[in-house]
Design a protein around this motif. Structure first.
Motif: not given
Length: 189
Positions: A145-148
């Motif tokens: 999550k949140g890493a592209g």
């Protein structure tokens, strides 16, 4: 006295035999029971494709069990479907192929799935260009999550007359997942 010596000798023999057997048992390792660990990959996503009037989606439900080591699974099962929509509106054509999973390999946030073709949509070009039970490979990178975006890579089945793709192999994850997504459970046991 003679009887005492015989008893002592017999006792010494019994102790020697018992001690030797005990040492042999302690030195012989017992085989630990095989530990079974499993992996699972599930989901559906649309992959990035440079032709805006085409839509490629992949749905997967793949599982694996590992018992003999961390590299190759002992057993894999499940299915995946590759769907390719060409065109828009009433003129659009949708081709799909169903594959039976023959390998799922996982490691951290990555996975590779291969499967053999079992069914296609009517009129699919694969019906004439691919050998029966052709193998396809798909690679996945499941972004935290949140890493592209997560990513997919497709290794297409080989046409008739060419060597079949090797089990458990796929190409690099070179296309972003632009809709939907996947969940990966790496080896747990």
């Amino acid at each position: 006295m003679n009887r005492t010596l015989r008893t002592a000798a017999l006792l010494a023999l019994i102790l020697t035999t018992t001690a030797t057997a005990g040492v042999a048992d302690a030195a012989t390792p017992t085989k630990a029971p095989d530990r079974i660990v499993t992996s699972a990959l599930r989901g559906s996503g649309r992959m990035e494709y440079p032709v805006t009037t085409e839509d490629i989606r992949l749905t997967v439900d793949a599982h694996a069990a590992y018992t003999s080591g961390p590299t190759f699974p002992t057993k894999s099962w499940g299915a995946f479907r590759l769907s390719h929509k060409i065109g828009t509106g009433k003129q659009a054509k949708v081709y799909w192929g169903d594959f039976t999973v023959d390998c799922l390999r996982t490691g951290g946030p990555t996975a590779v799935v291969t499967g053999t073709l079992t069914r296609t949509s009517p009129g699919h070009p694969w019906r004439t260009t691919l050998p029966e039970h052709a193998r396809m490979g798909v690679s996945f990178y499941i972004a935290p999550k949140g890493a592209g975006p997560s990513r997919i890579g497709l290794a297409a089945p080989s046409p008739k007359g060419q060597p079949m793709l090797t089990k458990c192999m796929a190409s690099a994850t070179d296309a972003r997942v632009i809709a939907g997504g996947y969940t990966l459970r790496d080896r747990v046991g």
